[in-house]
Design a protein around this motif. Structure first.
Motif, PDB file in Angstrom:
ATOM      1  N   PRO A 379      37.112  53.603  43.926  1.00 24.98           N
ATOM      2  CA  PRO A 379      36.294  52.485  44.431  1.00 24.98           C
ATOM      3  C   PRO A 379      36.145  51.361  43.414  1.00 24.98           C
ATOM      4  O   PRO A 379      36.128  50.191  43.785  1.00 24.98           O
ATOM      5  CB  PRO A 379      34.944  53.152  44.747  1.00 24.98           C
ATOM      6  CG  PRO A 379      35.257  54.590  44.958  1.00 24.98           C
ATOM      7  CD  PRO A 379      36.397  54.895  44.043  1.00 24.98           C
ATOM      8  N   ALA A 380      36.043  51.734  42.127  1.00 27.50           N
ATOM      9  CA  ALA A 380      35.902  50.704  41.096  1.00 27.50           C
ATOM     10  C   ALA A 380      37.138  49.816  41.044  1.00 27.50           C
ATOM     11  O   ALA A 380      37.040  48.588  40.917  1.00 27.50           O
ATOM     12  CB  ALA A 380      35.659  51.357  39.737  1.00 27.50           C
ATOM     13  N   LEU A 382      39.254  49.241  43.506  1.00 25.59           N
ATOM     14  CA  LEU A 382      39.317  48.446  44.735  1.00 25.59           C
ATOM     15  C   LEU A 382      38.324  47.291  44.700  1.00 25.59           C
ATOM     16  O   LEU A 382      38.660  46.155  45.069  1.00 25.59           O
ATOM     17  CB  LEU A 382      39.054  49.342  45.947  1.00 25.59           C
ATOM     18  CG  LEU A 382      40.103  50.438  46.219  1.00 25.59           C
ATOM     19  CD1 LEU A 382      39.677  51.306  47.387  1.00 25.59           C
ATOM     20  CD2 LEU A 382      41.469  49.809  46.483  1.00 25.59           C
ATOM     21  N   VAL A 383      37.099  47.551  44.252  1.00 23.96           N
ATOM     22  CA  VAL A 383      36.075  46.494  44.202  1.00 23.96           C
ATOM     23  C   VAL A 383      36.455  45.426  43.189  1.00 23.96           C
ATOM     24  O   VAL A 383      36.400  44.215  43.471  1.00 23.96           O
ATOM     25  CB  VAL A 383      34.700  47.097  43.873  1.00 23.96           C
ATOM     26  CG1 VAL A 383      33.687  45.984  43.577  1.00 23.96           C
ATOM     27  CG2 VAL A 383      34.203  47.957  45.020  1.00 23.96           C
ATOM     28  N   GLY A 384      36.836  45.852  41.985  1.00 27.66           N
ATOM     29  CA  GLY A 384      37.194  44.883  40.948  1.00 27.66           C
ATOM     30  C   GLY A 384      38.396  44.044  41.322  1.00 27.66           C
ATOM     31  O   GLY A 384      38.396  42.818  41.169  1.00 27.66           O
ATOM     32  N   THR A 385      39.426  44.696  41.835  1.00 26.74           N
ATOM     33  CA  THR A 385      40.633  43.967  42.232  1.00 26.74           C
ATOM     34  C   THR A 385      40.346  43.032  43.396  1.00 26.74           C
ATOM     35  O   THR A 385      40.828  41.889  43.424  1.00 26.74           O
ATOM     36  CB  THR A 385      41.741  44.955  42.616  1.00 26.74           C
ATOM     37  OG1 THR A 385      41.980  45.849  41.526  1.00 26.74           O
ATOM     38  CG2 THR A 385      43.020  44.214  42.955  1.00 26.74           C
ATOM     39  N   GLY A 386      39.554  43.502  44.368  1.00 27.82           N
ATOM     40  CA  GLY A 386      39.221  42.654  45.514  1.00 27.82           C
ATOM     41  C   GLY A 386      38.473  41.405  45.111  1.00 27.82           C
ATOM     42  O   GLY A 386      38.730  40.311  45.640  1.00 27.82           O
ATOM     43  N   LEU A 387      37.542  41.542  44.165  1.00 28.32           N
ATOM     44  CA  LEU A 387      36.791  40.373  43.692  1.00 28.32           C
ATOM     45  C   LEU A 387      37.716  39.353  43.036  1.00 28.32           C
ATOM     46  O   LEU A 387      37.633  38.146  43.311  1.00 28.32           O
ATOM     47  CB  LEU A 387      35.714  40.824  42.706  1.00 28.32           C
ATOM     48  CG  LEU A 387      34.918  39.704  42.015  1.00 28.32           C
ATOM     49  CD1 LEU A 387      34.146  38.879  43.041  1.00 28.32           C
ATOM     50  CD2 LEU A 387      33.968  40.284  40.967  1.00 28.32           C
ATOM     51  N   VAL A 678      34.427  42.264  34.505  1.00 27.94           N
ATOM     52  CA  VAL A 678      35.136  42.938  35.590  1.00 27.94           C
ATOM     53  C   VAL A 678      36.285  43.790  35.053  1.00 27.94           C
ATOM     54  O   VAL A 678      36.439  44.960  35.425  1.00 27.94           O
ATOM     55  CB  VAL A 678      35.665  41.919  36.621  1.00 27.94           C
ATOM     56  CG1 VAL A 678      36.424  42.622  37.736  1.00 27.94           C
ATOM     57  CG2 VAL A 678      34.513  41.110  37.195  1.00 27.94           C
ATOM     58  N   SER A 686      38.517  52.492  34.653  1.00 23.90           N
ATOM     59  CA  SER A 686      38.899  53.185  35.887  1.00 23.90           C
ATOM     60  C   SER A 686      40.406  53.363  35.979  1.00 23.90           C
ATOM     61  O   SER A 686      40.899  54.434  36.374  1.00 23.90           O
ATOM     62  CB  SER A 686      38.364  52.435  37.107  1.00 23.90           C
ATOM     63  OG  SER A 686      38.831  51.095  37.135  1.00 23.90           O
TER      64      SER A 686
END
Length: 723
Positions: A379-380, A382-387, A678, A686
């Motif tokens: 999840p980390a 995915l969230v970081g890359t998405g941002l 980030v 991660s």
């Protein structure tokens, strides 16, 4: 606590053992010759600054591109009509009650005559002649022809023209001046550097709890940057360096200099708290953090070297200037800072130990954070890359250009002149095009231009001085920065003029400022992929050799590109789309390439510093999870503080009056902020956790062939000079 740690070192520092590393020997030299090292740096600063002031700088902007159509127009005019090739200044007169009154016309004529008699002025057109007065009779325009290109006209001469022209304004008559030469004179520094230093000092004081400890990185960086600025001023006499070069040197130099010094000082502080003597702590700091600084500095220079691939003279000069600044700041962190640590060692040691009482000096919080991130690693990621991807999306619509007076601060005479011309004559008058006809003069040119969509007016064709051709001025219907103006340039070259060339046999070239900007921006855009590939390839090769891993360079390259893309997306939103009330306009053509080169290099500071500590732990434990946690625990606080300082320095340049420096400042600040928060705090731990042992994988055949360039000392090597 043993009292021996708080006493002054009274023994003379011994020379290191014969097998000690170069960094240990450098630390010992700085310790033994501490006062000489300080004196040499001060003497260097005085000598360079004094020489630079005596010689004087010779900065000048240059967007010329040999071989482009706009540059061919300039070359032909310089060869056949040097009078027309010189720079120009616009003098705009505005009287709301009209310019027809005898007294007003006399005042305007007197101003024109006064300017005509000034140095470097060839001629001044009649501001009351045909075509020089707006249709409403309230605005008049005079063109001051200078005897040399803008880069060769002294700023003092332009300032004198401004003063003389505006001296007789008032009583209802508004007099404003415009043009690139006027903008260059008006553009000045602001409180940016001072504000950035004050904020950086405040952050460091909060981190170290001492003005003395906080001041060391600032003193080291400031002395190095001041020396670099003097060297750059001298180099401007032999290299093409734009007017913003010195400000950019300060911007990058302060950020990098404080960053490098902070990394070394933080390792010194760690060793003191671990019980090492001061001389041993200095040696260990240089033998560990000093290696990271060296590798990070080399990476910055490799990234800047990629600018050579663009083939743009002004950018090559800037790249050399920034690289030189990085070299000087790196040298100061490895020689001057150790000497200062030796000179002020006793007071620093007391401060460090007092500040450490009751504080988390072992990195427990960062270790706990890393445990949480690694447990939620997918999840980390995915969230970081998405941002980062979301922030980078606006960069896909980025439009390159070079800002004109339309985006200058309100209140400057160049902005006032721009607005008056646009209101009185039309926006295209602020950026006319010129069509150069070589080999003759054909009426078909004017006929074709007059019926071209997007053309507001075509002025009468004028023969070139030596009779070798003719020059036609074309007024676009849109402003110079408008995309429609760039489209008009493209349409004239590809559709309108080629049939006339075929029928008359004459060569037709489109030039003028909008055409030059379009050519320059197109050249930067077309060469950008090669530049990016070169920078990524060389930097990845350096990391491959240092960490002896295939995955570390790939990870670093991908994450760096994401952070840079996100920062450019923010720059696009703010400056191109006009967020927060800013005047919308193109992103400066210099900005993306410079941000990519500088940020790609700077982000390696944290990459090398963090991953080297992870690698150090991996070599000891062979435990992938432990190496990630310990690396974060030992470097998380330092990286966050260093990033906060760098963001403060970069963001302070938003206070500059120069739009280009504002874009640089915002882009660099956002990139470093995202890199620290980030990437280093979320994505690196991660991703490293997901990779596990594969993070340090390297094929055996490649391992045997690669040279050994360790960024951390061998475990069995002496850690320090004996006290």
């Amino acid at each position: 606590m043993s009292r021996t740690h708080l006493t002054r070192d009274t023994t003379r520092p011994e020379r290191p053992a014969s097998g000690a590393s170069r960094f240990v020997r450098l630390a010992a030299w700085s310790d033994r010759h501490r006062w000489w090292a300080l004196a040499l740096w001060v003497a260097l600063l005085v000598a360079v600054t004094g020489t630079a002031q005596a010689v004087g700088p010779a900065y000048h902007d240059d967007i010329s591109l040999p071989g482009t159509e706009s540059q061919q127009v300039v070359d032909v005019l310089q060869a056949h009509a040097p009078r027309e090739a010189g720079a120009t200044v616009q003098v705009v007169f505005r009287d709301p009650s009209g310019l027809s009154a005898t007294g007003t016309r006399d005042r305007i004529a007197a101003i024109a005559a006064a300017v005509r008699g000034l140095e470097h002025v060839v001629d001044v057109t009649d501001p009351t002649g045909p075509g020089a007065v707006s249709t409403d009779g309230r605005t008049a325009l005079a063109t001051v022809q200078l005897d040399a290109p803008a880069a060769e006209v002294p700023p003092a001469a332009i300032a004198r023209i401004i003063d003389v022209a505006r001296a007789t304004g008032g009583d209802g008559l508004q007099v404003e001046l415009g043009g690139d030469t006027v903008r260059a004179v008006e553009g000045g520094g602001g409180p940016a550097e001072g504000v950035g230093l004050l904020v950086a000092l405040a952050i460091l004081v909060m981190m170290f709890g001492s003005l003395l400890a906080a001041g060391l990185p600032l003193v080291t960086a400031t002395l190095a940057v001041s020396t670099s600025v003097g060297v750059i001023a001298l180099l401007s006499n032999v290299l093409i360096l734009p007017g913003y070069a010195s400000s950019l040197m300060v911007l990058v130099g302060l950020g990098v200099g404080i960053d490098y010094a902070l990394l070394v000082f933080s390792r010194f502080r760690t060793e003191i708290l671990a019980g090492a003597s001061r001389s041993a702590a200095v040696a260990t700091a240089l033998n560990t953090a000093g290696r990271s600084v060296l590798v990070a500095g080399l990476t910055v220079m490799v990234a800047l070297g990629g600018l050579v691939m663009l083939g743009l003279a002004s950018l090559q000069g800037v790249a050399l200037g920034v690289a030189l600044t990085v070299v000087v700041t790196m040298a100061a962190s490895l020689t001057l800072l150790p000497s200062l640590l030796s000179i002020l060692g006793a007071r620093l040691e007391r401060t460090i130990r007092r500040r450490a009482q009751g504080r988390d000096t072992s990195g427990r919080r960062w270790r706990a954070w890393t445990v949480v991130v690694t447990r939620l690693r997918l999840p980390a990621v995915l969230v970081g890359t998405g941002l980062l991807v979301a922030l980078a999306l606006p960069a896909a619509t980025m439009r390159l250009g070079i800002a004109d007076a339309g985006t200058d601060p309100v209140g400057t005479t160049s902005r006032a002149a721009y607005d008056l011309v646009a209101a009185g004559f039309g926006p295209g008058y602020n950026g006319p095009l010129v069509v150069l006809e070589s080999g003759g003069r054909s009426t078909a040119v004017v006929d074709a231009l007059s019926t071209t969509p997007g053309v507001s007016r075509v002025l009468p064709t004028q023969p070139i001085t030596d009779g070798s051709g003719a020059l036609t001025v074309v007024i676009p219907a849109t402003a110079p920065q408008d995309t429609a103006t760039a489209d008009l340039v493209s349409r004239l070259r590809s559709e309108v003029l080629p049939p006339i060339e075929a029928s008359t046999g004459h060569d037709l070239l489109v030039g003028g400022t909008p055409a030059a900007v379009a050519d320059f921006s197109a050249a930067v855009a077309s060469r950008f992929p090669l530049f990016v590939g070169t920078v990524i390839g060389l930097s990845s090769l350096l990391l491959l050799v240092v960490f002896r891993s295939l995955t570390i360079p790939v990870k670093a390259a991908i994450l760096n590109v994401l952070s840079i893309g996100a920062s450019l997306g923010v720059v696009t939103l703010v400056f191109q789309n006009g967020m927060f009330g800013l005047a919308p306009g193109p992103v400066e053509a210099y900005v993306p390439v410079m941000i990519f080169a500088i940020v790609f290099g700077l982000s390696m500071d944290y990459e090398v510093f963090l991953v080297s500590r992870m690698h150090e732990e991996w070599r000891l434990s062979q435990d992938a999870e432990r190496s990630v946690a310990e690396g974060m625990a030992r470097t998380g606080g330092v990286i966050t503080a260093a990033a906060a300082v760098m963001v403060a320095v970069f963001a302070s340049f938003l206070l500059s009056a120069d739009r280009m420096l504002q874009q640089f400042g915002l882009g660099l600040a956002v990139a470093v902020l995202l890199d620290a928060l980030v990437i280093r705090c979320l994505l690196v731990p991660s991703v490293m956790s997901l990779l596990g042992e594969r993070a340090w994988w390297l094929p055996r055949w490649l391992r045997r062939r690669l040279p050994v360039v360790a960024v951390e000392p061998a475990q069995d090597s002496p850690k320090a000079v004996r006290p």
